[in-house]
Design a protein around this motif. Structure first.
Motif, PDB file in Angstrom:
ATOM      1  N   GLN A  84       0.857  -1.189   0.000  1.00 34.43           N
ATOM      2  CA  GLN A  84       0.000   0.000   0.000  1.00 34.43           C
ATOM      3  C   GLN A  84       0.891   1.237   0.000  1.00 34.43           C
ATOM      4  O   GLN A  84       1.784   1.357   0.841  1.00 34.43           O
ATOM      5  N   PHE A  85       0.648   2.144  -0.938  1.00 29.88           N
ATOM      6  CA  PHE A  85       1.437   3.376  -1.028  1.00 29.88           C
ATOM      7  C   PHE A  85       0.590   4.557  -0.568  1.00 29.88           C
ATOM      8  O   PHE A  85      -0.465   4.831  -1.152  1.00 29.88           O
ATOM      9  N   VAL A  86       1.053   5.223   0.443  1.00 33.41           N
ATOM     10  CA  VAL A  86       0.317   6.356   1.025  1.00 33.41           C
ATOM     11  C   VAL A  86       1.073   7.648   0.736  1.00 33.41           C
ATOM     12  O   VAL A  86       2.283   7.728   0.969  1.00 33.41           O
ATOM     13  N   ASP A  87       0.370   8.641   0.215  1.00 32.97           N
ATOM     14  CA  ASP A  87       0.928   9.993  -0.023  1.00 32.97           C
ATOM     15  C   ASP A  87       2.004  10.034  -1.100  1.00 32.97           C
ATOM     16  O   ASP A  87       2.806  10.969  -1.115  1.00 32.97           O
ATOM     17  N   TRP A  88       2.038   9.086  -1.988  1.00 29.80           N
ATOM     18  CA  TRP A  88       3.120   9.069  -2.988  1.00 29.80           C
ATOM     19  C   TRP A  88       2.830   9.967  -4.193  1.00 29.80           C
ATOM     20  O   TRP A  88       3.604  10.864  -4.485  1.00 29.80           O
ATOM     21  N   GLY A  89       1.709   9.706  -4.885  1.00 28.46           N
ATOM     22  CA  GLY A  89       1.394  10.522  -6.067  1.00 28.46           C
ATOM     23  C   GLY A  89       1.097  11.956  -5.666  1.00 28.46           C
ATOM     24  O   GLY A  89       1.499  12.912  -6.315  1.00 28.46           O
ATOM     25  N   TYR A 394       9.264   7.561  -7.576  1.00 29.02           N
ATOM     26  CA  TYR A 394       9.673   8.890  -7.102  1.00 29.02           C
ATOM     27  C   TYR A 394       9.346   9.972  -8.120  1.00 29.02           C
ATOM     28  O   TYR A 394       8.927  11.072  -7.777  1.00 29.02           O
ATOM     29  N   ASN A 395       9.598   9.626  -9.384  1.00 28.04           N
ATOM     30  CA  ASN A 395       9.541  10.656 -10.421  1.00 28.04           C
ATOM     31  C   ASN A 395       8.108  10.975 -10.857  1.00 28.04           C
ATOM     32  O   ASN A 395       7.779  12.135 -11.137  1.00 28.04           O
ATOM     33  N   ALA A 396       7.249   9.940 -10.919  1.00 30.84           N
ATOM     34  CA  ALA A 396       5.880  10.164 -11.388  1.00 30.84           C
ATOM     35  C   ALA A 396       5.027  10.631 -10.212  1.00 30.84           C
ATOM     36  O   ALA A 396       4.196   9.896  -9.691  1.00 30.84           O
ATOM     37  N   THR A 397       5.257  11.814  -9.774  1.00 30.48           N
ATOM     38  CA  THR A 397       4.511  12.343  -8.634  1.00 30.48           C
ATOM     39  C   THR A 397       4.112  13.770  -8.927  1.00 30.48           C
ATOM     40  O   THR A 397       4.779  14.457  -9.720  1.00 30.48           O
ATOM     41  N   GLU A 398       3.036  14.192  -8.289  1.00 27.21           N
ATOM     42  CA  GLU A 398       2.667  15.620  -8.411  1.00 27.21           C
ATOM     43  C   GLU A 398       3.292  16.408  -7.271  1.00 27.21           C
ATOM     44  O   GLU A 398       3.179  17.623  -7.219  1.00 27.21           O
ATOM     45  N   ARG A 399       3.928  15.732  -6.344  1.00 25.10           N
ATOM     46  CA  ARG A 399       4.374  16.414  -5.119  1.00 25.10           C
ATOM     47  C   ARG A 399       5.523  17.393  -5.380  1.00 25.10           C
ATOM     48  O   ARG A 399       6.518  17.044  -5.998  1.00 25.10           O
ATOM     49  N   ASP A 400       5.351  18.588  -4.876  1.00 26.45           N
ATOM     50  CA  ASP A 400       6.427  19.576  -4.945  1.00 26.45           C
ATOM     51  C   ASP A 400       6.502  20.329  -3.618  1.00 26.45           C
ATOM     52  O   ASP A 400       7.000  21.438  -3.541  1.00 26.45           O
ATOM     53  N   ASP A 401       5.942  19.676  -2.571  1.00 27.61           N
ATOM     54  CA  ASP A 401       5.794  20.383  -1.292  1.00 27.61           C
ATOM     55  C   ASP A 401       7.051  20.380  -0.436  1.00 27.61           C
ATOM     56  O   ASP A 401       7.104  21.077   0.573  1.00 27.61           O
ATOM     57  N   THR A 441       1.258  -5.720 -15.195  1.00 21.09           N
ATOM     58  CA  THR A 441       0.331  -5.409 -14.102  1.00 21.09           C
ATOM     59  C   THR A 441       0.998  -4.468 -13.105  1.00 21.09           C
ATOM     60  O   THR A 441       0.404  -3.493 -12.658  1.00 21.09           O
ATOM     61  N   SER A 442       2.241  -4.772 -12.759  1.00 18.45           N
ATOM     62  CA  SER A 442       2.950  -3.941 -11.778  1.00 18.45           C
ATOM     63  C   SER A 442       3.167  -2.534 -12.318  1.00 18.45           C
ATOM     64  O   SER A 442       2.938  -1.545 -11.621  1.00 18.45           O
ATOM     65  N   TRP A 443       3.603  -2.440 -13.554  1.00 15.38           N
ATOM     66  CA  TRP A 443       3.831  -1.114 -14.145  1.00 15.38           C
ATOM     67  C   TRP A 443       2.525  -0.336 -14.209  1.00 15.38           C
ATOM     68  O   TRP A 443       2.476   0.854 -13.914  1.00 15.38           O
ATOM     69  N   PHE A 444       1.453  -1.044 -14.592  1.00  8.61           N
ATOM     70  CA  PHE A 444       0.149  -0.378 -14.677  1.00  8.61           C
ATOM     71  C   PHE A 444      -0.287   0.110 -13.287  1.00  8.61           C
ATOM     72  O   PHE A 444      -0.743   1.248 -13.121  1.00  8.61           O
ATOM     73  N   ALA A 445      -0.136  -0.768 -12.276  1.00  4.39           N
ATOM     74  CA  ALA A 445      -0.565  -0.411 -10.914  1.00  4.39           C
ATOM     75  C   ALA A 445       0.146   0.848 -10.445  1.00  4.39           C
ATOM     76  O   ALA A 445      -0.474   1.770  -9.901  1.00  4.39           O
ATOM     77  N   VAL A 446       1.449   0.894 -10.659  1.00  3.18           N
ATOM     78  CA  VAL A 446       2.219   2.015 -10.115  1.00  3.18           C
ATOM     79  C   VAL A 446       2.045   3.267 -10.987  1.00  3.18           C
ATOM     80  O   VAL A 446       1.863   4.362 -10.468  1.00  3.18           O
ATOM     81  N   MET A 447       2.046   3.103 -12.292  1.00  4.57           N
ATOM     82  CA  MET A 447       1.850   4.284 -13.151  1.00  4.57           C
ATOM     83  C   MET A 447       0.489   4.925 -12.874  1.00  4.57           C
ATOM     84  O   MET A 447       0.384   6.136 -12.682  1.00  4.57           O
ATOM     85  N   THR A 448      -0.543   4.102 -12.820  1.00  9.15           N
ATOM     86  CA  THR A 448      -1.881   4.624 -12.558  1.00  9.15           C
ATOM     87  C   THR A 448      -1.968   5.161 -11.129  1.00  9.15           C
ATOM     88  O   THR A 448      -2.509   6.238 -10.888  1.00  9.15           O
ATOM     89  N   GLY A 449      -1.402   4.393 -10.201  1.00  4.70           N
ATOM     90  CA  GLY A 449      -1.447   4.802  -8.795  1.00  4.70           C
ATOM     91  C   GLY A 449      -0.741   6.127  -8.542  1.00  4.70           C
ATOM     92  O   GLY A 449      -1.173   6.935  -7.735  1.00  4.70           O
ATOM     93  N   GLN A 450       0.336   6.351  -9.278  1.00  6.82           N
ATOM     94  CA  GLN A 450       1.097   7.592  -9.077  1.00  6.82           C
ATOM     95  C   GLN A 450       0.444   8.769  -9.808  1.00  6.82           C
ATOM     96  O   GLN A 450       0.915   9.890  -9.715  1.00  6.82           O
ATOM     97  N   GLY A 451      -0.599   8.474 -10.577  1.00  2.00           N
ATOM     98  CA  GLY A 451      -1.358   9.564 -11.185  1.00  2.00           C
ATOM     99  C   GLY A 451      -1.062   9.814 -12.651  1.00  2.00           C
ATOM    100  O   GLY A 451      -1.514  10.820 -13.207  1.00  2.00           O
ATOM    101  N   LEU A 452      -0.328   8.905 -13.324  1.00  2.00           N
ATOM    102  CA  LEU A 452      -0.118   9.092 -14.763  1.00  2.00           C
ATOM    103  C   LEU A 452      -1.394   8.696 -15.502  1.00  2.00           C
ATOM    104  O   LEU A 452      -1.997   7.669 -15.203  1.00  2.00           O
TER     105      LEU A 452
END
Ligand SMILES: Cc1cc2nc3c(=O)[nH]c(=O)nc-3n(C[C@H](O)[C@H](O)[C@H](O)COP(=O)(O)OP(=O)(O)OC[C@H]3O[C@@H](n4cnc5c(N)ncnc54)[C@H](O)[C@@H]3O)c2cc1C
Length: 500
Positions: A84-89, A394-401, A441-452
């Motif tokens: 489970q990834f919390v606060d990543w994207g 790390y890279n596919a994130t909207e975070r800039d805080d 599946t893994s790439w899809f899960a993380v790409m989608t999960g990170q907000g791409l």
């Protein structure tokens, strides 16, 4: 024909890598093939924090012939259905990277293409509703596969969490029972053959000399043989993976016994949470350019489920890979061969994979260079593919805080990852490279999960009409729900099968 068989193998190091190697060689070669000695130093100790795995470890366990319940009892182990990834994207957002596939591929088209189509047309069902593992994890349920025909209950993918110290101990018993000899002692020097630089012996503090023909360097980050002696070189990946320290602390268990690892993004890295039977393992992996050790430890201690059970332990590392994992008569396995940080629990898998490749290319005393080159090429490719997958998080994130997130969000990524981005960003396509560890599946899960999000859906998803697609996906959701309802609680499953 002269006899060139390897007769004596010396494994340097008794951490997870050393004992996994000893167990595998002890089982597959056996004492009649070669004498196997493992040397380790209690004074130096082990890293001992690798506690989460991926499903491939099941292959290793089956190769050894381990009884899975016994293994879990001995290591205070628990089950893992994903991360489970919390606060990543972005802050406040949670997603799950499950083991096993989403839904089913239909008409030769991947499931995620259909999901993407409906999603882009406004369907709001989360992708989790199509993964039995994700659904079960959310409700703290677990069971092993049963014989249920085409039902998803027949193929439940899972891995384990375990106590790394107990795991090494468990494998030590296994290896010693198969003839591996353990030698306690600190190596103070390494002797090389004057003619060609091959390693001849390691010398212990006591003065004892241990000769060998094949040396396996499992000495951890220091790379006692592969680097300090043979100067294999190290490729530093800190510019892509800037976390270089971790602080770890176990704490008391929480009431909900979660069958997954949690990774929570923090200001300068991320925190892991790994539930075992007797405690929860926690750690903050961070970039020392962005936070002090004291602040990192304080952040970790402020974010535990229960009372800490020990003092925080600091670890330092440099992400990267050994330029050559096999040099002359020395093969590096484990941290001595490099380290990609533990975000997707890949280190123990890379140990297992290193052992498998060594066995595939097991040398004789002539050490054919073609095998060595092949081993090094395969190791490089495998670890670079894993690296790209980790960099994605790390890279596919909207975070800039925070400065840390801004740095990783805007960094230049490897060209191989850029290509994956390009393919996904247009039509959501994902291609697995050869036998790449992480599948689509893994790439899809993380790409989608990170907000791409792709610009448009894959045109081949239109092989089914919209109504048919909606009906089939509704059916898959319903099957997943019914299956998840049949699964017992994780705590109950462990109590009934493998309680320590
Ligand atoms: C913060 C962190 C978290 C991690 N989490 C995970 C995870 O969740 N999942 C995962 O798969 N992996 C994880 N890993 C990686 C995992 O911990 C390692 O892959 C694993 O522990 C293997 O370590 P090792 O056996 O290579 O080295 P070590 O554990 O360091 O063992 C080295 C051995 O060499 C011996 N030695 C060294 N020098 C000498 C000498 N001079 N004389 C004699 N003996 C010597 C030591 O005594 C020791 O026995 C993590 C790593 C870190 C740093």
């Amino acid at each position: 024909m002269s006899d060139t068989r390897i007769r004596k193998i010396v494994i340097v190091g008794g951490g997870t890598a050393g004992w996994m190697t000893a167990a595998a060689l002890g089982k597959l070669l056996g004492p009649n093939y070669a004498e196997i000695v493992l040397v380790e130093s209690d004074e130096i100790g082990i890293v001992g924090v690798g506690e989460a795995t991926i499903p491939q470890i099941g292959i290793f366990n089956r190769m050894l012939g381990l009884d899975e319940n016994e293994f879990l009892r001995r290591t205070q182990g628990s089950f893992k259905l994903g991360i489970q990834f919390v606060d990543w994207g972005r802050k406040g957002h949670v997603y799950f990277h499950p083991f096993g596939p989403y839904g089913v591929d239909m008409e030769g088209v991947s499931f995620h293409a259909y999901w993407q189509r409906l999603h882009q047309l406004g369907d709001t069902h989360s992708v989790d509703a199509y993964s039995l593992q994700a659904m079960a994890a959310k409700e703290n349920r677990f069971m092993r596969s049963i014989d249920a025909g085409p039902s998803p209950l027949s193929s439940i993918a899972y891995a384990f969490h375990f106590d790394a110290g107990l795991y090494a101990r468990f494998l030590r018993d296994f290896a010693e029972a198969r003839g591996v000899r353990r030698q306690e002692g600190k190596i103070v020097s390494v002797e090389q053959r004057s003619t060609d630089g091959f390693i001849e012996a390691v010398v212990l503090e006591s003065g004892e000399r241990l000769e060998g023909e094949l040396f396996i360097d499992c000495s951890g980050f220091r790379g006692l043989l592969i680097e300090q002696t043979l100067k294999a070189g190290y490729e530093d990946w800190t510019h892509w993976l800037p976390c270089d320290r971790a602080v770890a602390v176990p704490c008391e268990s929480a009431p909900a016994f979660t069958p997954y690892t949690r990774s929570t993004a923090r200001d300068a890295g991320w925190q892991w949470r790994i539930p075992l039977q007797h405690r929860i393992g926690n750690g903050y992996v961070y970039s020392s350019d962005h936070i002090s050790d004291d602040e990192a430890a304080a952040t970790l201690l402020a974010n535990l489920d229960g009372k800490p059970l020990a003092d925080p332990r600091m670890l330092r590392f440099v992400t990267g890979r050994r330029k050559q994992a096999w040099v002359k008569n020395c093969v590096a396995i484990g941290l001595s061969s490099g380290f990609i940080e533990p975000l997707e629990s890949t280190s123990i898998h890379l140990i297992q994979s290193g052992i498998a490749k060594l066995l595939q290319m097991f040398p004789d005393r002539t050490f054919p260079q073609a095998d060595i080159d092949r081993f090094n090429r395969m190791t490089k490719r495998e670890v670079e593919q894993v690296r790209d997958f980790i960099v994605l998080h790390y890279n596919a994130t909207e975070r800039d805080d925070t400065p840390f997130w801004d740095q990783v969000r805007t960094m230049d990524v490897p060209e191989s990852l850029k290509e994956k981005y390009r393919l996904f960003k247009t039509t959501g396509r994902i291609f697995r490279e050869d036998d790449e560890l992480f599948n689509d599946t893994s790439w899809f899960a993380v790409m989608t999960g990170q907000g791409l999000t792709p610009e448009r859906f894959d045109p081949v998803a239109e092989v089914l009409s919209l109504e048919e697609t909606r009906a089939r996906l509704a059916e898959i959701r319903s099957v997943m729900r019914t299956c998840a309802d049949q699964m017992p609680g994780h705590a109950d499953f462990i109590r009934n099968n493998c309680a320590a």
